[in-house]
Design a protein around this motif. Structure first.
Motif, PDB file in Angstrom:
ATOM      1  N   TRP A 144      53.493  53.277  44.168  1.00 42.89           N
ATOM      2  CA  TRP A 144      54.138  51.963  44.070  1.00 42.89           C
ATOM      3  C   TRP A 144      53.118  50.832  44.128  1.00 42.89           C
ATOM      4  O   TRP A 144      53.324  49.768  43.550  1.00 42.89           O
ATOM      5  N   VAL A 145      52.005  51.064  44.832  1.00 42.85           N
ATOM      6  CA  VAL A 145      50.914  50.082  44.830  1.00 42.85           C
ATOM      7  C   VAL A 145      50.316  49.983  43.433  1.00 42.85           C
ATOM      8  O   VAL A 145      50.057  48.883  42.915  1.00 42.85           O
ATOM      9  N   VAL A 146      50.101  51.150  42.820  1.00 36.87           N
ATOM     10  CA  VAL A 146      49.571  51.188  41.455  1.00 36.87           C
ATOM     11  C   VAL A 146      50.511  50.447  40.507  1.00 36.87           C
ATOM     12  O   VAL A 146      50.084  49.626  39.682  1.00 36.87           O
ATOM     13  N   PHE A 147      51.796  50.733  40.628  1.00 39.38           N
ATOM     14  CA  PHE A 147      52.767  50.092  39.751  1.00 39.38           C
ATOM     15  C   PHE A 147      52.787  48.575  39.957  1.00 39.38           C
ATOM     16  O   PHE A 147      52.763  47.807  38.995  1.00 39.38           O
ATOM     17  N   ALA A 148      52.831  48.139  41.211  1.00 36.67           N
ATOM     18  CA  ALA A 148      52.955  46.709  41.503  1.00 36.67           C
ATOM     19  C   ALA A 148      51.768  45.918  40.958  1.00 36.67           C
ATOM     20  O   ALA A 148      51.946  44.870  40.309  1.00 36.67           O
ATOM     21  N   LEU A 149      50.552  46.411  41.194  1.00 38.79           N
ATOM     22  CA  LEU A 149      49.371  45.675  40.744  1.00 38.79           C
ATOM     23  C   LEU A 149      49.217  45.721  39.221  1.00 38.79           C
ATOM     24  O   LEU A 149      48.867  44.709  38.593  1.00 38.79           O
ATOM     25  N   THR A 150      49.475  46.879  38.638  1.00 36.59           N
ATOM     26  CA  THR A 150      49.353  46.998  37.187  1.00 36.59           C
ATOM     27  C   THR A 150      50.431  46.180  36.492  1.00 36.59           C
ATOM     28  O   THR A 150      50.182  45.543  35.457  1.00 36.59           O
ATOM     29  N   PHE A 151      51.637  46.182  37.055  1.00 33.36           N
ATOM     30  CA  PHE A 151      52.737  45.389  36.518  1.00 33.36           C
ATOM     31  C   PHE A 151      52.448  43.898  36.673  1.00 33.36           C
ATOM     32  O   PHE A 151      52.734  43.095  35.785  1.00 33.36           O
ATOM     33  N   GLY A 152      51.852  43.532  37.812  1.00 36.35           N
ATOM     34  CA  GLY A 152      51.497  42.136  38.036  1.00 36.35           C
ATOM     35  C   GLY A 152      50.496  41.633  37.013  1.00 36.35           C
ATOM     36  O   GLY A 152      50.617  40.511  36.504  1.00 36.35           O
ATOM     37  N   LEU A 153      49.507  42.463  36.690  1.00 33.70           N
ATOM     38  CA  LEU A 153      48.534  42.074  35.672  1.00 33.70           C
ATOM     39  C   LEU A 153      49.178  42.007  34.289  1.00 33.70           C
ATOM     40  O   LEU A 153      48.791  41.202  33.448  1.00 33.70           O
ATOM     41  N   LEU A 154      50.172  42.869  34.035  1.00 35.91           N
ATOM     42  CA  LEU A 154      50.886  42.807  32.765  1.00 35.91           C
ATOM     43  C   LEU A 154      51.597  41.461  32.604  1.00 35.91           C
ATOM     44  O   LEU A 154      51.551  40.837  31.542  1.00 35.91           O
ATOM     45  N   ILE A 155      52.230  41.012  33.677  1.00 39.17           N
ATOM     46  CA  ILE A 155      52.892  39.704  33.643  1.00 39.17           C
ATOM     47  C   ILE A 155      51.864  38.605  33.411  1.00 39.17           C
ATOM     48  O   ILE A 155      52.090  37.667  32.634  1.00 39.17           O
ATOM     49  N   TYR A 184      42.425  44.116  41.932  1.00 39.62           N
ATOM     50  CA  TYR A 184      42.821  45.396  41.333  1.00 39.62           C
ATOM     51  C   TYR A 184      41.850  46.547  41.651  1.00 39.62           C
ATOM     52  O   TYR A 184      42.276  47.591  42.170  1.00 39.62           O
ATOM     53  N   PRO A 185      40.547  46.433  41.356  1.00 42.46           N
ATOM     54  CA  PRO A 185      39.659  47.569  41.614  1.00 42.46           C
ATOM     55  C   PRO A 185      39.422  47.836  43.096  1.00 42.46           C
ATOM     56  O   PRO A 185      38.960  48.920  43.468  1.00 42.46           O
ATOM     57  N   ILE A 186      39.728  46.850  43.936  1.00 39.85           N
ATOM     58  CA  ILE A 186      39.583  47.062  45.377  1.00 39.85           C
ATOM     59  C   ILE A 186      40.654  48.016  45.886  1.00 39.85           C
ATOM     60  O   ILE A 186      40.397  48.884  46.729  1.00 39.85           O
ATOM     61  N   LEU A 187      41.863  47.889  45.346  1.00 38.80           N
ATOM     62  CA  LEU A 187      42.986  48.703  45.817  1.00 38.80           C
ATOM     63  C   LEU A 187      43.270  49.916  44.938  1.00 38.80           C
ATOM     64  O   LEU A 187      43.920  50.858  45.385  1.00 38.80           O
ATOM     65  N   ILE A 188      42.804  49.881  43.690  1.00 39.49           N
ATOM     66  CA  ILE A 188      43.061  50.985  42.764  1.00 39.49           C
ATOM     67  C   ILE A 188      41.731  51.617  42.372  1.00 39.49           C
ATOM     68  O   ILE A 188      40.825  50.926  41.886  1.00 39.49           O
ATOM     69  N   GLY A 189      41.597  52.912  42.568  1.00 39.60           N
ATOM     70  CA  GLY A 189      40.377  53.617  42.204  1.00 39.60           C
ATOM     71  C   GLY A 189      40.677  54.902  41.455  1.00 39.60           C
ATOM     72  O   GLY A 189      41.756  55.489  41.611  1.00 39.60           O
ATOM     73  N   GLU A 190      39.734  55.358  40.642  1.00 38.25           N
ATOM     74  CA  GLU A 190      39.947  56.562  39.847  1.00 38.25           C
ATOM     75  C   GLU A 190      40.185  57.799  40.730  1.00 38.25           C
ATOM     76  O   GLU A 190      41.037  58.627  40.429  1.00 38.25           O
ATOM     77  N   ARG A 191      39.432  57.896  41.827  1.00 36.33           N
ATOM     78  CA  ARG A 191      39.601  59.068  42.698  1.00 36.33           C
ATOM     79  C   ARG A 191      40.963  59.068  43.363  1.00 36.33           C
ATOM     80  O   ARG A 191      41.616  60.120  43.475  1.00 36.33           O
ATOM     81  N   ARG A 192      41.405  57.906  43.816  1.00 35.86           N
ATOM     82  CA  ARG A 192      42.724  57.832  44.455  1.00 35.86           C
ATOM     83  C   ARG A 192      43.818  58.097  43.430  1.00 35.86           C
ATOM     84  O   ARG A 192      44.844  58.706  43.751  1.00 35.86           O
ATOM     85  N   LEU A 193      43.606  57.650  42.191  1.00 32.88           N
ATOM     86  CA  LEU A 193      44.580  57.942  41.145  1.00 32.88           C
ATOM     87  C   LEU A 193      44.664  59.442  40.872  1.00 32.88           C
ATOM     88  O   LEU A 193      45.750  59.991  40.670  1.00 32.88           O
ATOM     89  N   ALA A 194      43.511  60.108  40.862  1.00 35.81           N
ATOM     90  CA  ALA A 194      43.506  61.556  40.645  1.00 35.81           C
ATOM     91  C   ALA A 194      44.247  62.270  41.774  1.00 35.81           C
ATOM     92  O   ALA A 194      45.002  63.218  41.538  1.00 35.81           O
ATOM     93  N   ALA A 195      44.043  61.789  43.004  1.00 35.32           N
ATOM     94  CA  ALA A 195      44.704  62.416  44.147  1.00 35.32           C
ATOM     95  C   ALA A 195      46.211  62.207  44.102  1.00 35.32           C
ATOM     96  O   ALA A 195      46.990  63.133  44.372  1.00 35.32           O
TER      97      ALA A 195
END
Length: 418
Positions: free
Chosen positions: A16-27, A188-199
């Motif tokens: 949900w963190v991923v969704f919120a931040l990515t959605f926020g940037l989309l807006i 965005y990159p502070i809270l979202i990372g490739e390793r955390r996304l993989a996990a």
């Protein structure tokens, strides 16, 4: 993994963190794109611009997005999606800031070109990031919600831009939207990372995205009849979703004799109905239809229902019954976005999801969203606006036939989706 097992997987909180931040940037993306439209009168007056010059400032963003969506999405899949999304957001925000300090038309045009470059691949790569963090049972809902976010961003861009420009000038309108985008881009990159996304992808029961494997299997973008038909069917249905929002303000002004602001407000309400329809129909797809064949059957139903409702509405005289049927029709105008997005994600490897969604975006734009308003306007010059709109159900019927062909997919294609 069986369907029953997949449906039991919990949704990770981090998703949900991923969704919120990515959605926020989309807006933020769409606000930066649409703020210009709110200040057209001010720019026209200050710089003595023609309507053609104003149109180019607006249209050049879509041109750059159309030209660069595919190659930049491919690069993002290889370079790293989080880094790519961050770079895109920083670029379009700085470009919007450049628009705020532009001293002449040429500088403003350069800024708008850079806005288009920055935004070119965000939609396709952003949805690839979002779907990777959730169980596959939510793909249709997420795809539809992401597209609906674009509509929300457009409304907010015009509303906030117009309000700020009215009280503080057009430069401040660009500046406010630029600085808010930069703030999200830094976070965005502070809270979202490739390793955390993989996990989180592993917790959601998905194969983790590996950027080193992003170039192989590009042929999978067009493997089998189903994918090809989904691209075409989605684009044809969005012909209606592109034409209606563009021409409804004019339609309400001409046939309901509303003033410009009244027609715009009523059209905005219908635009909101379209966005809600995308999300609701996407949720229906996820909850009740899990396989590609079932989703294509649902897409056929959405397209035909839209054609019937729109055709019936435009045969009625102006009035409440027509508005009711128009509302139902536009509710379904982009309803195929969820099933189409889920099917594309299911039938392509995770490593090239960004590129796969870019391919879907290209089809949506070049078959639907771009030609819809243009061809409807050309036809309106020949037979009147009402007559032109009465031809729109043909696009929905064509989309239904293409989705019907997609439903005849082979068992091998379906097996690959699982």
């Amino acid at each position: 993994m069986t369907e029953a097992t997949e449906r039991q997987l919990p949704i990770p909180r981090y998703a949900w963190v991923v969704f919120a931040l990515t959605f926020g940037l989309l807006i933020s993306d769409y606000m930066a794109r649409q703020v210009l439209n709110a200040v057209f009168p001010l720019l026209k007056s200050e710089w003595a611009l023609s309507d053609s010059q104003l149109g180019l400032l607006s249209g050049v963003v879509a041109i750059m997005v159309g030209l660069l969506t595919f190659p930049l999405s491919l690069i993002a899949d290889r370079w790293g999606r989080v880094k790519s999304l961050t770079a895109m957001a920083i670029l379009w925000s700085l470009a919007t800031l450049l628009c705020a300090v532009a001293q002449n038309y040429e500088q403003m045009l350069a800024g708008r070109i850079l806005v288009g470059v920055g935004e070119a691949a965000y939609g396709s790569v952003g949805i690839a990031v979002v779907v990777s963090a959730f169980p596959t049972r939510l793909r249709a809902t997420l795809s539809a919600a992401f597209m609906a976010g674009g509509l929300l961003g457009q409304v907010l861009g015009v509303a906030i831009g117009g309000s700020v420009a009215a009280s503080h000038g057009w430069r401040m309108a660009f500046m406010v939207i630029a600085l808010s985008g930069l703030a999200l881009a830094v976070l965005y990159p502070i809270l979202i990372g490739e390793r955390r996304l993989a996990a989180v992808a592993e917790k959601a029961g998905q194969q983790p995205y590996e950027r080193k494997k992003a170039f192989p299997k590009l042929g999978s973008l067009f493997a089998g009849r189903t994918l090809k038909c989904v691209y075409v069917g989605s684009g044809l249905q969005l012909f209606v979703a592109g034409a209606l929002p563009a021409w409804l303000p004019t339609y309400f002004s001409r046939y309901y004799h509303l003033p410009v602001d009244g027609a715009a407000k009523l059209a905005a309400l219908f635009l909101a109905i379209c966005g809600v329809g995308m999300i609701v129909t996407g949720m229906i797809s996820d909850r009740m239809f899990s396989s590609p064949e079932q989703r294509m059957k649902l897409a056929v139903g959405y397209s035909l229902s839209c054609a019937i409702l729109l055709g019936a509405a435009l045969m009625l005289p102006a009035g409440p019954p027509q508005l009711m049927l128009l509302g139902l029709a536009i509710f379904l105008a982009a309803a195929t976005a969820g099933p189409a997005g889920a099917t594309v994600a299911g039938l392509t490897p995770a490593a090239i999801h960004g590129t796969a969604f870019a391919t879907l975006t290209l089809a949506n734009n070049f078959l639907g969203l771009a030609p819809g308003p243009i061809l409807t306007g050309w036809l309106a010059d020949q037979i009147g606006l009402l007559g032109a709109l009465r031809w729109l159900p043909v696009a929905s019927i064509a989309a239904a036939l293409v989705f019907l062909a997609a439903r005849q997919s082979s068992r091998a294609e379906v097996a690959f989706a699982e």
